[in-house]
Write a protein that holds these residues in place. Structure first.
Motif, PDB file in Angstrom:
ATOM      1  N   ARG A  74       0.862  -1.194   0.000  1.00 40.07           N
ATOM      2  CA  ARG A  74       0.000   0.000   0.000  1.00 40.07           C
ATOM      3  C   ARG A  74       0.894   1.239   0.000  1.00 40.07           C
ATOM      4  NH1 ARG A  74      -2.987  -0.297   5.236  1.00 40.07           N
ATOM      5  NH2 ARG A  74      -1.057  -1.319   5.870  1.00 40.07           N
ATOM      6  N   ILE A  75       0.650   2.146  -0.918  1.00 38.51           N
ATOM      7  CA  ILE A  75       1.560   3.276  -1.115  1.00 38.51           C
ATOM      8  C   ILE A  75       0.808   4.599  -1.016  1.00 38.51           C
ATOM      9  CG2 ILE A  75       3.372   4.257  -2.566  1.00 38.51           C
ATOM     10  CD1 ILE A  75       3.865   1.334  -1.831  1.00 38.51           C
ATOM     11  N   ASP A  76       1.322   5.512  -0.195  1.00 38.62           N
ATOM     12  CA  ASP A  76       0.870   6.898  -0.188  1.00 38.62           C
ATOM     13  C   ASP A  76       1.781   7.722  -1.096  1.00 38.62           C
ATOM     14  OD1 ASP A  76      -1.113   6.284   1.625  1.00 38.62           O
ATOM     15  OD2 ASP A  76       0.000   7.016   3.373  1.00 38.62           O
ATOM     16  N   LEU A  77       1.274   8.851  -1.549  1.00 35.18           N
ATOM     17  CA  LEU A  77       2.023   9.724  -2.449  1.00 35.18           C
ATOM     18  C   LEU A  77       2.271  11.069  -1.782  1.00 35.18           C
ATOM     19  CD1 LEU A  77       0.037   9.108  -5.771  1.00 35.18           C
ATOM     20  CD2 LEU A  77       2.143   7.966  -5.022  1.00 35.18           C
ATOM     21  N   TYR A  78       3.455  11.607  -2.036  1.00 33.46           N
ATOM     22  CA  TYR A  78       3.718  12.989  -1.626  1.00 33.46           C
ATOM     23  C   TYR A  78       4.637  13.644  -2.642  1.00 33.46           C
ATOM     24  CZ  TYR A  78       5.158  17.222   0.654  1.00 33.46           C
ATOM     25  OH  TYR A  78       5.390  18.539   0.903  1.00 33.46           O
ATOM     26  N   ASP A  79       4.278  14.852  -3.024  1.00 34.63           N
ATOM     27  CA  ASP A  79       5.129  15.698  -3.850  1.00 34.63           C
ATOM     28  C   ASP A  79       4.736  17.143  -3.565  1.00 34.63           C
ATOM     29  OD1 ASP A  79       6.894  15.412  -6.692  1.00 34.63           O
ATOM     30  OD2 ASP A  79       5.834  17.314  -6.422  1.00 34.63           O
ATOM     31  N   PRO A  80       5.692  18.028  -3.291  1.00 35.13           N
ATOM     32  CA  PRO A  80       5.327  19.400  -2.913  1.00 35.13           C
ATOM     33  C   PRO A  80       4.622  20.169  -4.025  1.00 35.13           C
ATOM     34  CG  PRO A  80       7.701  19.204  -3.249  1.00 35.13           C
ATOM     35  CD  PRO A  80       7.148  17.814  -3.251  1.00 35.13           C
ATOM     36  N   PHE A  81       4.792  19.740  -5.274  1.00 33.48           N
ATOM     37  CA  PHE A  81       4.152  20.436  -6.395  1.00 33.48           C
ATOM     38  C   PHE A  81       2.892  19.732  -6.894  1.00 33.48           C
ATOM     39  CE2 PHE A  81       8.617  21.849  -6.733  1.00 33.48           C
ATOM     40  CZ  PHE A  81       8.412  23.225  -6.738  1.00 33.48           C
ATOM     41  N   TYR A  82       2.857  18.404  -6.863  1.00 35.34           N
ATOM     42  CA  TYR A  82       1.790  17.671  -7.537  1.00 35.34           C
ATOM     43  C   TYR A  82       0.885  16.875  -6.589  1.00 35.34           C
ATOM     44  CZ  TYR A  82       4.919  18.767 -11.399  1.00 35.34           C
ATOM     45  OH  TYR A  82       5.718  19.432 -12.298  1.00 35.34           O
ATOM     46  N   PHE A  83       1.383  16.445  -5.443  1.00 33.73           N
ATOM     47  CA  PHE A  83       0.584  15.702  -4.467  1.00 33.73           C
ATOM     48  C   PHE A  83       0.940  16.228  -3.079  1.00 33.73           C
ATOM     49  CE2 PHE A  83       0.740  12.965  -8.149  1.00 33.73           C
ATOM     50  CZ  PHE A  83      -0.524  12.404  -8.208  1.00 33.73           C
ATOM     51  N   ASN A  84       0.585  17.467  -2.826  1.00 34.44           N
ATOM     52  CA  ASN A  84       0.993  18.136  -1.589  1.00 34.44           C
ATOM     53  C   ASN A  84       0.026  17.788  -0.463  1.00 34.44           C
ATOM     54  OD1 ASN A  84       2.165  19.723   0.319  1.00 34.44           O
ATOM     55  ND2 ASN A  84       1.910  21.649  -0.764  1.00 34.44           N
ATOM     56  N   ASP A  85       0.256  16.626   0.120  1.00 34.42           N
ATOM     57  CA  ASP A  85      -0.590  16.119   1.197  1.00 34.42           C
ATOM     58  C   ASP A  85       0.242  16.052   2.479  1.00 34.42           C
ATOM     59  OD1 ASP A  85      -2.249  14.815   2.920  1.00 34.42           O
ATOM     60  OD2 ASP A  85      -2.264  12.906   1.837  1.00 34.42           O
ATOM     61  N   PRO A  86       0.216  17.099   3.301  1.00 36.24           N
ATOM     62  CA  PRO A  86       1.058  17.123   4.502  1.00 36.24           C
ATOM     63  C   PRO A  86       0.690  16.085   5.541  1.00 36.24           C
ATOM     64  CG  PRO A  86      -0.441  19.001   4.481  1.00 36.24           C
ATOM     65  CD  PRO A  86      -0.571  18.330   3.149  1.00 36.24           C
ATOM     66  N   SER A  87      -0.449  15.416   5.398  1.00 31.78           N
ATOM     67  CA  SER A  87      -0.842  14.407   6.385  1.00 31.78           C
ATOM     68  C   SER A  87       0.132  13.239   6.419  1.00 31.78           C
ATOM     69  CB  SER A  87      -2.256  13.890   6.092  1.00 31.78           C
ATOM     70  OG  SER A  87      -2.274  13.087   4.925  1.00 31.78           O
ATOM     71  N   VAL A  88       0.902  13.033   5.353  1.00 30.21           N
ATOM     72  CA  VAL A  88       1.841  11.902   5.336  1.00 30.21           C
ATOM     73  C   VAL A  88       2.907  12.053   6.421  1.00 30.21           C
ATOM     74  CG1 VAL A  88       1.463  11.513   2.866  1.00 30.21           C
ATOM     75  CG2 VAL A  88       3.418  12.915   3.609  1.00 30.21           C
ATOM     76  N   PHE A  89       3.190  13.293   6.813  1.00 33.49           N
ATOM     77  CA  PHE A  89       4.247  13.528   7.792  1.00 33.49           C
ATOM     78  C   PHE A  89       3.834  13.138   9.211  1.00 33.49           C
ATOM     79  CE2 PHE A  89       5.191  16.451   4.287  1.00 33.49           C
ATOM     80  CZ  PHE A  89       6.489  16.052   3.992  1.00 33.49           C
ATOM     81  N   ASP A  90       2.553  12.824   9.394  1.00 31.54           N
ATOM     82  CA  ASP A  90       2.071  12.375  10.701  1.00 31.54           C
ATOM     83  C   ASP A  90       1.918  10.857  10.764  1.00 31.54           C
ATOM     84  OD1 ASP A  90       1.825  15.014  11.656  1.00 31.54           O
ATOM     85  OD2 ASP A  90      -0.115  15.226  10.641  1.00 31.54           O
ATOM     86  N   LYS A  91       2.337  10.150   9.708  1.00 36.75           N
ATOM     87  CA  LYS A  91       2.171   8.703   9.638  1.00 36.75           C
ATOM     88  C   LYS A  91       3.511   8.002   9.822  1.00 36.75           C
ATOM     89  CE  LYS A  91      -1.701   9.158   6.385  1.00 36.75           C
ATOM     90  NZ  LYS A  91      -2.225   8.805   5.034  1.00 36.75           N
ATOM     91  N   LYS A  92       3.443   6.693  10.038  1.00 29.83           N
ATOM     92  CA  LYS A  92       4.628   5.858  10.139  1.00 29.83           C
ATOM     93  C   LYS A  92       4.601   4.838   8.996  1.00 29.83           C
ATOM     94  CE  LYS A  92       6.390   7.507  13.996  1.00 29.83           C
ATOM     95  NZ  LYS A  92       7.713   8.171  14.043  1.00 29.83           N
ATOM     96  N   TYR A  93       5.763   4.613   8.402  1.00 32.35           N
ATOM     97  CA  TYR A  93       5.840   3.768   7.219  1.00 32.35           C
ATOM     98  C   TYR A  93       6.854   2.648   7.398  1.00 32.35           C
ATOM     99  CZ  TYR A  93       3.142   7.371   4.846  1.00 32.35           C
ATOM    100  OH  TYR A  93       2.155   8.254   4.482  1.00 32.35           O
ATOM    101  N   ASP A  94       6.574   1.525   6.712  1.00 36.04           N
ATOM    102  CA  ASP A  94       7.527   0.417   6.663  1.00 36.04           C
ATOM    103  C   ASP A  94       8.666   0.715   5.698  1.00 36.04           C
ATOM    104  OD1 ASP A  94       5.983  -1.475   8.351  1.00 36.04           O
ATOM    105  OD2 ASP A  94       4.531  -1.336   6.700  1.00 36.04           O
ATOM    106  N   PHE A  95       8.376   1.528   4.690  1.00 33.58           N
ATOM    107  CA  PHE A  95       9.420   1.942   3.753  1.00 33.58           C
ATOM    108  C   PHE A  95       9.035   3.254   3.090  1.00 33.58           C
ATOM    109  CE2 PHE A  95       6.478  -0.581   1.229  1.00 33.58           C
ATOM    110  CZ  PHE A  95       6.402   0.081   0.008  1.00 33.58           C
ATOM    111  N   ILE A  96      10.059   3.983   2.679  1.00 27.24           N
ATOM    112  CA  ILE A  96       9.888   5.247   1.956  1.00 27.24           C
ATOM    113  C   ILE A  96      10.833   5.220   0.760  1.00 27.24           C
ATOM    114  CG2 ILE A  96      10.120   7.763   2.041  1.00 27.24           C
ATOM    115  CD1 ILE A  96       9.596   7.594   5.061  1.00 27.24           C
ATOM    116  N   CYS A  97      10.320   5.602  -0.387  1.00 27.57           N
ATOM    117  CA  CYS A  97      11.126   5.672  -1.606  1.00 27.57           C
ATOM    118  C   CYS A  97      11.307   7.125  -2.028  1.00 27.57           C
ATOM    119  CB  CYS A  97      10.458   4.917  -2.751  1.00 27.57           C
ATOM    120  SG  CYS A  97      10.176   3.177  -2.423  1.00 27.57           S
TER     121      CYS A  97
END
Length: 225
Positions: A117-140
């Motif tokens: 399961r993958i969340d997306l973040y990009d400051p220009f195209y997918f600017n979803d600051p909620s990801v910074f409050d989550k914990k992940y098994d991996f980040i690419c």
């Protein structure tokens, strides 16, 4: 390059501190007709001082020119240099983040095809600051870390978002030496402002209590202890 300096290359740029480790032990590493590049003597990051950065609108205009699409087999093959070694380390059904995914997320689709399961973040195209409050098994972060304005803060955030035992998978070209740097196509992209070496990633591993592995010349896996 000699002592000749153009009006758009102020001398004070040479005094910039390292944006990764905040050291003021930096030297002029190289300069070309567009910019200066300094090297930190502590973490060995090569960086472009702020006075040479593009504006935010200029930066986005450059990214808008990228033609990377999820159905492009050539692009998928390129990303597989990171996805294959990462997938080999992941248990089933992990939660991940594609950090700096760009306008046409592709790596996320490749990883979802393997059940993650993958969340997306990009400051220009997918600017979803909620990801910074989550914990992940991996980040690419594929072709991302060379664009970071504040790598000290941003790497700190990424490692805080990782669970213990989690993986940070990075793709970026590495600095070899000054001679190779002077001919490097990577520095011609004016959105590239941070350039890392193997020694820089060793520093990051020590700082964030991680183990690092070079899965390819431009692929680095860091596992958080």
């Amino acid at each position: 390059m000699g002592d000749e300096r153009s009006e758009h290359m102020p001398i004070h740029a040479e005094q910039d501190h390292c944006p990764l480790c905040r050291s003021r032990h930096t030297i002029l590493y190289f300069e070309d007709r567009n910019r200066r590049y300094r090297q930190c003597l502590d973490c060995l990051l090569v960086f472009v001082p702020r006075c040479f950065w593009l504006s935010r609108s200029e930066e986005k205009a450059t990214y808008d020119l990228h033609q990377n699409e999820p159905h492009d087999e050539g692009y998928r093959h390129f990303l597989s240099r990171l996805s294959n070694p990462l997938l080999a380390q992941l248990p089933p059904q992990q939660r991940g983040l594609d950090f700096g995914c760009g306008p046409g997320p592709t790596l996320s689709s490749m990883l979802e095809e393997h059940g993650h399961r993958i969340d997306l973040y990009d400051p220009f195209y997918f600017n979803d600051p909620s990801v910074f409050d989550k914990k992940y098994d991996f980040i690419c972060a594929t072709e991302v870390v060379e664009h970071l304005h504040d790598p000290d803060r941003e790497f700190t955030s990424l490692f805080e978002m990782l669970k213990r035992g989690g993986w940070l998978a990075i793709m970026t070209k590495l600095v070899i030496d000054r001679q190779a740097f002077s001919r490097w196509h990577y520095i011609r992209d004016l959105t590239h402002i941070c350039f890392y070496s193997r020694e820089t990633f060793a520093y990051l591993a020590r700082r964030f209590n991680a183990q690092h592995t070079f899965a390819a010349d431009d692929v680095i896996l860091l596992q958080k202890h």
